[in-house]
Design an enzyme around this catalytic site. Structure first.
Site, short mmCIF file in Angstrom:
data_model
loop_
_atom_site.label_atom_id
_atom_site.label_comp_id
_atom_site.label_asym_id
_atom_site.label_seq_id
_atom_site.Cartn_x
_atom_site.Cartn_y
_atom_site.Cartn_z
N GLU A 17 0.82 -1.21 0.00
CA GLU A 17 0.00 0.00 0.00
C GLU A 17 0.86 1.26 0.00
O GLU A 17 0.53 2.25 -0.66
CB GLU A 17 -0.91 0.05 1.23
CG GLU A 17 -2.00 -1.00 1.27
CD GLU A 17 -1.53 -2.31 1.91
OE1 GLU A 17 -0.31 -2.56 1.96
OE2 GLU A 17 -2.39 -3.09 2.35
N LYS A 19 3.87 1.79 -1.22
CA LYS A 19 4.44 2.03 -2.54
C LYS A 19 3.38 2.65 -3.47
O LYS A 19 3.63 3.69 -4.09
CB LYS A 19 4.93 0.71 -3.12
CG LYS A 19 5.31 0.76 -4.58
CD LYS A 19 5.40 -0.65 -5.17
CE LYS A 19 5.60 -0.61 -6.66
NZ LYS A 19 6.91 -0.09 -7.06
N ILE A 433 27.56 -5.74 -22.77
CA ILE A 433 27.52 -6.53 -21.54
C ILE A 433 26.46 -7.62 -21.59
O ILE A 433 26.42 -8.51 -20.75
CB ILE A 433 27.31 -5.60 -20.32
CG1 ILE A 433 28.34 -4.48 -20.32
CG2 ILE A 433 27.38 -6.35 -19.02
CD1 ILE A 433 29.78 -4.93 -20.37
N GLY A 434 25.57 -7.57 -22.58
CA GLY A 434 24.64 -8.69 -22.73
C GLY A 434 23.24 -8.30 -23.12
O GLY A 434 22.75 -8.67 -24.18
N GLU A 486 19.41 -11.18 -24.53
CA GLU A 486 18.72 -11.50 -23.25
C GLU A 486 17.23 -11.14 -23.23
O GLU A 486 16.70 -10.78 -22.18
CB GLU A 486 19.45 -10.84 -22.06
CG GLU A 486 20.89 -11.29 -21.95
CD GLU A 486 21.63 -10.72 -20.72
OE1 GLU A 486 20.97 -10.31 -19.76
OE2 GLU A 486 22.87 -10.70 -20.76
N ASP A 601 28.27 -13.62 -15.47
CA ASP A 601 28.13 -12.36 -14.73
C ASP A 601 28.21 -12.56 -13.23
O ASP A 601 27.56 -13.44 -12.68
CB ASP A 601 26.76 -11.72 -15.03
CG ASP A 601 26.68 -11.15 -16.44
OD1 ASP A 601 27.73 -10.75 -16.97
OD2 ASP A 601 25.57 -11.10 -16.99
N HIS A 644 31.52 -10.15 -15.58
CA HIS A 644 31.14 -8.73 -15.53
C HIS A 644 30.74 -8.37 -14.10
O HIS A 644 30.09 -9.14 -13.41
CB HIS A 644 29.97 -8.46 -16.48
CG HIS A 644 29.30 -7.14 -16.23
ND1 HIS A 644 29.89 -5.94 -16.57
CD2 HIS A 644 28.11 -6.82 -15.65
CE1 HIS A 644 29.09 -4.95 -16.22
NE2 HIS A 644 28.01 -5.47 -15.66
N CYS A 646 29.34 -4.99 -11.57
CA CYS A 646 28.70 -3.69 -11.68
C CYS A 646 29.28 -2.62 -10.79
O CYS A 646 29.28 -1.47 -11.12
CB CYS A 646 27.24 -3.81 -11.34
SG CYS A 646 26.32 -4.36 -12.72
N HIS A 697 23.63 4.39 -17.31
CA HIS A 697 22.54 4.71 -16.39
C HIS A 697 21.81 6.00 -16.74
O HIS A 697 20.91 6.42 -16.03
CB HIS A 697 23.06 4.76 -14.95
CG HIS A 697 23.69 3.47 -14.55
ND1 HIS A 697 25.03 3.21 -14.75
CD2 HIS A 697 23.16 2.35 -14.03
CE1 HIS A 697 25.29 1.99 -14.34
NE2 HIS A 697 24.19 1.44 -13.91
N1 GLN Z 1 24.38 -9.47 -18.59
C1 GLN Z 1 23.54 -8.62 -17.80
C2 GLN Z 1 22.96 -7.53 -18.68
O1 GLN Z 1 23.59 -7.16 -19.63
C3 GLN Z 1 24.32 -7.98 -16.68
C4 GLN Z 1 23.43 -7.15 -15.80
C5 GLN Z 1 24.14 -6.54 -14.63
O2 GLN Z 1 25.32 -6.44 -14.58
N2 GLN Z 1 23.41 -6.10 -13.66
O3 GLN Z 1 21.89 -7.02 -18.40
ZN ZN Z 2 26.42 -4.52 -14.76
#
Ligand code: GLN
Ligand code: ZN
Length: 757
Positions: A17, A19, A433-434, A486, A601, A644, A646, A697
């Site tokens: 609620e 949120k 990265i994917g 993905e 990852d 990978h 983050c 981002h």
């Molecule tokens: N392989 C994932 C992507 O590209 C990696 C996501 C991540 O690092 N959070 O979305």
């Molecule tokens: Zn990442």
């Protein structure tokens, strides 16, 4: 009878609620008053639940519209200038600090957000400017107390303590924590005064920072604050509440300070019991014994807690049973998971069920022969029946592992040379990265399949169409190592969990991650096994569409586990190895299918690093790194393994990351100003690296020149044969247009630099 205490309760609401109401308020669909009404109903319901369950120490002010640290900053008048000049009302100012503000009165950024100790919750980092006037701004922290009292419920208000506040704050000027101590102290003295005036009996002061590694200065600051704060003629009792570990650096000092109660964590605090046994516990104080896990979702083993209580009575006279930490980190109630097999949910205990368990424990504790009690027996049966959760085949595989299972057959430098020959990539190879943007169509495909509106065959055919487009797009852009995009994944952990037996998924078990954002972590219930192929079909398909290399994309065991609720009946190491064996099957299958580059990852590698440095290796890194190695150790030397990560905050575990023995690592670096590269250089890092050349981002498109500059800078620190060029994370949250533009510029920049080499 022994009483029990709740450190804090969830606050998002059983049906989230909070949120939904807050988001409506953000969209101007409801006004402040409506928001506050919803909130106050929510709070009332929770106090009643706790009171009906017989809790004696019920928290108030554990609630927050967004975050508790932010509330504390607000309460202490630590409101940076940029928010004050917006000249908005209190609520708008508060939310500007939480989320930033773009409107008629200005354009300001939010506070930054950080992980709250070792949880998946994130707090807002207070900013302390040199000229700030810290003082108690209002006594809104007592609103809950008064509201609950009007319902006939006596609560203990909760505040984050001055020490933790000062330690977690960010200092923007020349002043440091000690320089604010006097002002903060006066504010907290006012808090105590207001409490006394309003008839508060106990005030809970949360000081989780005490479980961190403390310096002598830290301890001096803590002691100084409380020695001055807790004056003789106090009517309000002060409960010092700690959690997430033990207070080994300052246990004796804590005992000597004039607290009335001390809350200690016996679940995560490895040394808590030992500290009491060796140093005793002051007879004039009440021990709030955090014996019931406040963080995990499992039923509590009554035998263990009742025995611990018996032991504690040898040193403590006054004991209140407590949760080990706030219940903020668990979902509300198992009752909302009726779609799951009762044989499974029977093992669960969320916030509401924990209340019942505490009540039951207090009752059993009175009985001299509790072993005969039926509730006790029922509880114990749970811990004896292992059938459902154990898979002997998996157990055997894990216990049969030998050193050889963790080592690749050829040393890294040698195999890197081999891979270079074989893959024949240009210098400064470009890749991503994917994930690629998750368009409306991509999301709809998954949603329709989930709702049963399309068949699995249709669903997969659509996913393959997205893959086809994605490969074509990457070829047009001119990337060197391609990915399938993905499109079949909602989330990098959930997707794998759904394809592994042993995992359980809830419908409503949400926990707060930050502000209005919730998580519904999957639950590791039994031994983990890969029952069928997970990704190979899609990746093989992508590979068949192009002459370029296609990189297979998997999530690693550490990340899968760190973003799940782990079980408690086996060790974290055992679980990680089980998951690693499942991922290893997938890795080897991809290799069989002709995939020559495989990325595993580990976005969340650092996530569960213990709070104390002394525990880093023994309790975590030693087996986390090995779990990763287990995934790929058996591939051929020619197969190139990528990983990978983050979070750029891994400067202090560089050798460990190199020890994962991957061939290439891509990571987020664009925001941390590349200082990490210096550290890599100093450590003689062997893994080839792809530090992100731009920040995904934000929707901003980086120019060719800008990316060239970054690559040039990287080349001053990284040998050119070790450098890859890529964005800093997956592109799934980005729009298509900006993604194409950014990647096109990235490829151009790499080509321009190549020509100059
Ligand atoms: N392989 C994932 C992507 O590209 C990696 C996501 C991540 O690092 N959070 O979305
Ligand atoms: Zn990442």
């Amino acid at each position: 009878m022994m009483q029990y205490s709740i450190v804090g309760f969830p606050r998002i609401g059983i049906h989230r609620e909070l949120k939904f109401a807050t988001e409506k308020y953000f969209r101007n669909e409801i006004d402040v008053e409506t928001l506050f009404n919803i909130v106050s109903e929510l709070k009332s319901a929770q106090w009643k639940t706790q009171s009906n369950a017989g809790a004696s120490f019920i928290p108030s002010n554990d609630f927050s519209l967004y975050d508790g640290m932010l509330d504390t900053a607000f309460m202490l008048n630590a409101i940076p200038e940029r928010y004050q000049t917006l000249d908005e009302d209190d609520t708008a100012t508060y939310f500007a600090m939480a989320r930033g503000y773009q409107g008629q009165h200005g354009d300001v950024k939010a506070f930054t957000m950080k992980k709250w100790f070792n949880t998946d919750y994130h707090y807002m980092v207070p900013e302390l400017d040199d000229d700030m006037q810290i003082k108690l701004r209002s006594n809104a922290f007592l609103d809950g107390f008064c509201q609950a009292r009007s319902l006939g419920i006596q609560t203990k208000p909760v505040v984050i303590g001055p020490f933790t506040f000062l330690k977690l704050a960010h200092y923007t000027g020349n002043k440091a924590a000690v320089d604010f101590a006097d002002a903060v102290l006066l504010a907290y003295a006012d808090i105590l005064k207001q409490c006394a005036y309003n008839g508060v009996k106990w005030l809970q002061i949360d000081e989780p920072y005490l479980v961190m590694d403390l310096t002598g200065e830290d301890i001096a600051l803590f002691c100084d604050l409380y020695r001055r704060l807790l004056t003789e003629k106090r009517t309000v009792k002060a409960l010092l509440q700690t959690y997430f570990g033990d207070v080994r650096d300052c246990y004796q000092q804590i005992c000597e300070l004039p607290f009335d109660g001390i809350g200690l964590d016996f679940v995560e605090g490895k040394q808590t019991a030992q500290l009491l046994a060796s140093h005793g516990f002051p007879a004039d104080k009440t021990l709030f014994a955090g014996l019931v896990n406040g963080k995990n979702i499992w039923k509590c083993n009554y035998a263990i807690v009742l025995e611990q209580l018996k032991q504690l009575r040898k040193t403590c006279k006054k004991i209140v049973l407590s949760t080990s930490c706030s219940l903020l980190h668990v979902p509300y109630t198992v009752k909302n998971e009726s779609q799951l097999d009762p044989q499974i949910t029977h093992h669960f205990s969320f916030a509401h069920e924990k209340l019942e368990e505490m009540r039951e424990l207090c009752r059993l504790d009175e009985l001299s022969d509790y072993q005969q009690d039926s509730a006790y027996r029922l509880n114990q049966e749970l811990f004896q029946s292992k059938g459902l959760r154990e898979n002997p085949e998996v157990r055997e595989k894990v216990s049969a592992l030998t050193d050889a299972d963790f080592d690749r057959e050829m040393p890294r430098r040698q195999r890197q040379a081999l891979q270079r020959d074989l893959l024949n990539l240009p210098q400064l190879p470009t890749t991503t990265i994917g994930s690629f943007p998750q368009t409306k169509e991509v999301k709809q495909n998954r949603a329709k399949f989930r709702r049963g509106e399309i068949s699995e065959a249709e669903y997969r055919a659509n996913a393959k169409a997205f893959i086809r487009d994605c490969i074509k797009l990457q070829e047009e852009i001119g990337l060197d190592v391609l990915v399938h995009g993905e499109f079949e994944r909602n989330d990098m952990v959930e997707f794998f969990g759904e394809n592994l037996s042993g995992y359980v998924f809830t419908s409503n078990a949400w926990v707060q991650s930050y502000g209005t954002r919730g998580l519904k972590p999957p639950i590791v219930f039994g031994d983990i096994k890969r029952e069928k192929s997970i990704t190979t079909d899609y990746i093989q398909y992508a590979n068949s569409l192009t002459d370029k290399e296609v990189k297979g994309m998997l999530t690693g065991p550490v990340t899968i586990l760190n973003w799940s609720f782990p079980r408690e009946d086996i060790s974290i190491k055992e679980m990680m190895y089980q998951i690693a064996l499942a991922i290893r099957d997938e890795v080897l299958e991809l290799e069989q299918a002709g995939i020559r580059i495989i990325q595993i990852d580990e976005a969340a590698l650092r996530e569960k690093l213990p709070l104390r440095r002394a525990d880093w290796h023994s309790d975590y890194l030693d087996f986390a790194i090995k779990a990763f190695r287990l995934c790929h150790a058996k591939v051929k030397p020619e197969t190139q393994i990528h990983t990978h990560m983050c979070y750029s905050e891994f400067e202090d575990i560089i050798p460990e990351i190199d020890a994962m023995d991957a061939d290439v690592i891509t990571f987020e670096a664009s925001r941390s100003k590349l200082t990490i590269l210096d550290v890599l250089q100093q450590c003689g890092f062997e893994t080839e690296v792809g530090p992100g050349v731009y920040d995904i981002h934000s929707p901003r498109v980086p120019s060719v020149e800008e990316i060239e500059t970054v690559i040039q800078l990287m080349l001053t620190k990284i040998p050119q044969e070790n450098l890859w060029v890529n964005p800093d994370c997956g592109l799934k949250t980005r729009g298509e247009k900006e993604t194409v533009a950014s990647l096109t510029n990235l490829v151009k920049a790499a080509k321009n630099i190549r020509e100059k080499l």
